[in-house]
Design a protein around this motif. Structure first.
Motif, PDB file in Angstrom:
ATOM      1  N   CYS A 253       2.197  18.997  12.455  1.00 31.68           N
ATOM      2  CA  CYS A 253       1.381  18.968  11.248  1.00 31.68           C
ATOM      3  C   CYS A 253       2.159  18.274  10.144  1.00 31.68           C
ATOM      4  N   SER A 254       1.450  17.539   9.291  1.00 36.97           N
ATOM      5  CA  SER A 254       2.066  16.850   8.158  1.00 36.97           C
ATOM      6  C   SER A 254       3.125  15.874   8.676  1.00 36.97           C
ATOM      7  N   MET A 255       4.363  15.934   8.180  1.00 38.38           N
ATOM      8  CA  MET A 255       5.383  15.026   8.702  1.00 38.38           C
ATOM      9  C   MET A 255       5.544  15.191  10.202  1.00 38.38           C
ATOM     10  N   GLY A 256       5.280  16.396  10.705  1.00 36.53           N
ATOM     11  CA  GLY A 256       5.321  16.607  12.145  1.00 36.53           C
ATOM     12  C   GLY A 256       4.264  15.804  12.869  1.00 36.53           C
ATOM     13  N   ALA A 257       3.103  15.602  12.228  1.00 34.76           N
ATOM     14  CA  ALA A 257       2.052  14.766  12.808  1.00 34.76           C
ATOM     15  C   ALA A 257       2.483  13.304  12.823  1.00 34.76           C
ATOM     16  N   TYR A 258       3.072  12.852  11.698  1.00 36.80           N
ATOM     17  CA  TYR A 258       3.624  11.491  11.657  1.00 36.80           C
ATOM     18  C   TYR A 258       4.621  11.303  12.790  1.00 36.80           C
ATOM     19  N   ARG A 259       5.514  12.253  12.943  1.00 40.10           N
ATOM     20  CA  ARG A 259       6.516  12.170  14.007  1.00 40.10           C
ATOM     21  C   ARG A 259       5.849  12.129  15.380  1.00 40.10           C
ATOM     22  N   ALA A 260       4.758  12.895  15.526  1.00 39.64           N
ATOM     23  CA  ALA A 260       4.091  12.975  16.825  1.00 39.64           C
ATOM     24  C   ALA A 260       3.479  11.641  17.229  1.00 39.64           C
ATOM     25  N   TRP A 261       2.700  11.015  16.323  1.00 39.22           N
ATOM     26  CA  TRP A 261       2.075   9.754  16.755  1.00 39.22           C
ATOM     27  C   TRP A 261       3.086   8.608  16.834  1.00 39.22           C
ATOM     28  N   MET A 262       4.142   8.669  16.039  1.00 42.65           N
ATOM     29  CA  MET A 262       5.215   7.685  16.203  1.00 42.65           C
ATOM     30  C   MET A 262       5.874   7.848  17.577  1.00 42.65           C
ATOM     31  N   LEU A 263       6.155   9.085  17.943  1.00 43.42           N
ATOM     32  CA  LEU A 263       6.781   9.369  19.233  1.00 43.42           C
ATOM     33  C   LEU A 263       5.894   8.929  20.388  1.00 43.42           C
ATOM     34  N   SER A 264       4.612   9.226  20.296  1.00 42.38           N
ATOM     35  CA  SER A 264       3.687   8.847  21.354  1.00 42.38           C
ATOM     36  C   SER A 264       3.616   7.328  21.508  1.00 42.38           C
ATOM     37  N   ALA A 265       3.672   6.622  20.385  1.00 42.93           N
ATOM     38  CA  ALA A 265       3.622   5.152  20.422  1.00 42.93           C
ATOM     39  C   ALA A 265       4.874   4.552  21.053  1.00 42.93           C
ATOM     40  N   LEU A 266       6.008   5.235  20.920  1.00 45.89           N
ATOM     41  CA  LEU A 266       7.285   4.624  21.291  1.00 45.89           C
ATOM     42  C   LEU A 266       7.937   5.202  22.534  1.00 45.89           C
ATOM     43  N   SER A 267       7.390   6.288  23.075  1.00 50.20           N
ATOM     44  CA  SER A 267       7.979   6.904  24.271  1.00 50.20           C
ATOM     45  C   SER A 267       6.971   6.969  25.405  1.00 50.20           C
ATOM     46  N   ASP A 268       7.340   6.441  26.554  1.00 50.55           N
ATOM     47  CA  ASP A 268       6.471   6.499  27.729  1.00 50.55           C
ATOM     48  C   ASP A 268       6.472   7.877  28.376  1.00 50.55           C
ATOM     49  N   LYS A 269       7.365   8.743  27.939  1.00 47.78           N
ATOM     50  CA  LYS A 269       7.411  10.100  28.512  1.00 47.78           C
ATOM     51  C   LYS A 269       6.337  11.011  27.918  1.00 47.78           C
ATOM     52  N   ILE A 270       5.715  10.600  26.823  1.00 49.36           N
ATOM     53  CA  ILE A 270       4.645  11.385  26.222  1.00 49.36           C
ATOM     54  C   ILE A 270       3.318  11.021  26.875  1.00 49.36           C
ATOM     55  N   SER A 271       2.606  12.045  27.353  1.00 47.82           N
ATOM     56  CA  SER A 271       1.322  11.824  28.025  1.00 47.82           C
ATOM     57  C   SER A 271       0.125  12.101  27.135  1.00 47.82           C
ATOM     58  N   ALA A 272       0.304  12.918  26.086  1.00 49.75           N
ATOM     59  CA  ALA A 272      -0.798  13.254  25.175  1.00 49.75           C
ATOM     60  C   ALA A 272      -0.217  13.658  23.832  1.00 49.75           C
ATOM     61  N   CYS A 273      -0.976  13.379  22.763  1.00 48.15           N
ATOM     62  CA  CYS A 273      -0.476  13.614  21.407  1.00 48.15           C
ATOM     63  C   CYS A 273      -1.552  14.264  20.547  1.00 48.15           C
ATOM     64  N   ALA A 274      -1.136  15.258  19.729  1.00 47.69           N
ATOM     65  CA  ALA A 274      -2.045  15.885  18.764  1.00 47.69           C
ATOM     66  C   ALA A 274      -1.389  15.864  17.393  1.00 47.69           C
ATOM     67  N   ALA A 275      -2.076  15.276  16.412  1.00 46.17           N
ATOM     68  CA  ALA A 275      -1.513  15.097  15.071  1.00 46.17           C
ATOM     69  C   ALA A 275      -2.466  15.700  14.038  1.00 46.17           C
ATOM     70  N   VAL A 276      -1.975  16.650  13.251  1.00 51.85           N
ATOM     71  CA  VAL A 276      -2.796  17.342  12.265  1.00 51.85           C
ATOM     72  C   VAL A 276      -2.324  16.993  10.855  1.00 51.85           C
ATOM     73  N   CYS A 277      -3.213  16.376  10.096  1.00 49.08           N
ATOM     74  CA  CYS A 277      -2.978  16.082   8.668  1.00 49.08           C
ATOM     75  C   CYS A 277      -1.858  15.084   8.401  1.00 49.08           C
ATOM     76  N   TRP A 278      -1.875  13.948   9.110  1.00 48.44           N
ATOM     77  CA  TRP A 278      -1.069  12.796   8.702  1.00 48.44           C
ATOM     78  C   TRP A 278      -1.619  11.531   9.361  1.00 48.44           C
ATOM     79  N   MET A 279      -2.514  10.874   8.651  1.00 49.04           N
ATOM     80  CA  MET A 279      -2.936   9.527   9.026  1.00 49.04           C
ATOM     81  C   MET A 279      -3.681   8.929   7.843  1.00 49.04           C
ATOM     82  N   ILE A 280      -3.385   7.675   7.563  1.00 47.94           N
ATOM     83  CA  ILE A 280      -3.972   7.003   6.410  1.00 47.94           C
ATOM     84  C   ILE A 280      -3.674   5.515   6.523  1.00 47.94           C
ATOM     85  N   THR A 281      -4.291   4.709   5.671  1.00 45.65           N
ATOM     86  CA  THR A 281      -3.937   3.297   5.552  1.00 45.65           C
ATOM     87  C   THR A 281      -3.119   3.102   4.282  1.00 45.65           C
ATOM     88  N   THR A 282      -2.257   2.117   4.301  1.00 47.53           N
ATOM     89  CA  THR A 282      -1.339   1.892   3.180  1.00 47.53           C
ATOM     90  C   THR A 282      -2.077   1.547   1.896  1.00 47.53           C
TER      91      THR A 282
END
Length: 387
Positions: A253-282
């Motif tokens: 959640c929050s920064m943890g959500a940012y960390r989650a989708w960043m991790l999912s994008a950059l690690s092939d070991k992640i099979s599924a990702c859940a991100a709560v309350c962190w996504m936006i456009t600049t």
């Protein structure tokens, strides 16, 4: 003589106070920054064309694009910490809980530093699906992993602080313990500057940006180290005998959500990702228009990356992985117009790869939080995708 000296000290203190007050009130008729933004902020935003985003890039093969986009992200993250020569794992605490066992480990996360982490292991016979659970920011650095997993009873100060934090942001339920009760190995460790990776002098939020700036002077990026560590900790999680390495998810959640989708994008070991309350456009995040500005400091600052990719473009590197985003219509940190734009961009990517069913984006009438209902939604998501 002593009286004269004392008078001089009083005069000095008064003069110092007057100088400080004067400096605080000093303004010039001309200026170049307003409400912490440059006055030309809109012009800067106008120059962000995201040439490496899927659909903007000259690369038309999706696999090739993912590889190129990931390389660019790593390039902008600068030099990583050196890989640990061995994990050298030590179990420094263990506690039996209802339906699972909690362990506190210490291991080498890199060749620079040794960290502590909590691991929750369900009762029964594994290997089990696992979740790397990533803690939030909250401008509260005293605890990190303890925001996700209930700490042991032997540290009453940490436990009391964690209980209060979980009551406020997580509906009184420890997210990690909840997942463990439902059959998941759960791992959580501190990000740099949080918990047992903080300052010897104690917590001081104002020092975070100074330390991040000092890291820049070494040619390293503190925010990037957080992501590099999340990748390395997932690699470590995959080695545990209780874990099925093909069924590892990440969430936060929050920064943890940012960390989650960043991790999912950059690690092939992640099979599924859940991100709560962190996504936006600049363009929504970095403007006065919506009455909100970015104040996370260096927590998600990767130099030059915005010249190539926006947040949803980076998250889209994870496509076609199953991914869940939940955002709140009452979240004052992430304004709905920016959230909707980001969701639309990501849906276009998943749809382009005939994987639209793998991306779930939801707007809930909630503030910036991850309460019991949101945790239930994440569990249901993981049950479908990892079990």
């Amino acid at each position: 003589m002593l009286q004269i000296k004392a008078k001089h000290q009083v005069v000095f203190v008064l003069l110092s106070c007057l100088i400080c007050m004067d400096a605080m009130a000093q303004k010039r008729d001309k200026y170049e920054f307003y409400k912490d933004f440059p006055v030309y902020a809109d012009k800067l935003l106008g120059q962000l064309t995201y040439p490496l985003a899927w659909g903007n890039s000259d690369i038309k093969d999706f696999i090739e694009w993912k590889s190129a986009a990931r390389r660019k992200v790593f390039e902008c993250m600068m030099t990583p910490p050196p890989e640990a020569k061995s994990y050298d794992v030590k179990v420094i605490g263990e506690e039996k809980r209802e339906g699972y066992t909690a362990r506190k480990l210490e291991f080498n996360l890199s060749d620079f530093y040794r960290v502590r982490a909590y691991v929750l292991i369900p009762d029964g016979e594994g290997p089990f699906p696992a979740v790397n659970l990533l803690h939030d920011h909250g401008a509260h650095l005293y605890i990190g992993k303890e925001k996700m997993i209930r700490p042991f009873d032997d540290d009453s100060l940490v436990l009391d602080d964690a209980d209060k934090w979980v009551d406020n942001l997580y509906g009184g339920q420890y997210f990690g313990d909840y997942l463990a009760k439902n059959g998941y190995v759960v791992f959580s460790t501190d990000a740099p500057m949080w918990g047992e990776r903080g300052r010897a002098e104690g917590v001081d939020r104002s020092k975070y940006d100074i330390i991040a700036g000092n890291m820049m002077m070494y040619g390293r990026n503190l925010s990037a180290f957080m992501t590099y560590d999340d990748i390395a900790s997932t690699d470590f999680l995959a080695t545990l005998p209780e874990v099925d390495p093909k069924r590892i998810g990440c969430a936060g959640c929050s920064m943890g959500a940012y960390r989650a989708w960043m991790l999912s994008a950059l690690s092939d070991k992640i099979s599924a990702c859940a991100a709560v309350c962190w996504m936006i456009t600049t363009d929504v995040q970095m403007t006065w228009k919506y009455g909100r500005k970015e104040s996370g400091g260096f927590a998600n600052c990767i130099p030059a990356l915005r010249q190539y990719l926006d947040y949803p473009h980076i998250a889209s590197i994870a496509c076609p992985k199953p991914t869940l985003f939940i955002s709140g219509t009452e979240d004052k940190l992430f304004k709905v117009p920016g959230v909707k734009k980001a969701f639309k961009i990501m849906h276009e990517v998943w749809d382009s790869q005939n994987a639209g069913g793998n991306l779930e984006t939801e707007l809930w009438p909630i503030p910036h939080s991850c309460g019991i209902e949101a945790q239930q939604r994440v569990l249901d998501f993981f049950n479908k995708k990892l079990k």
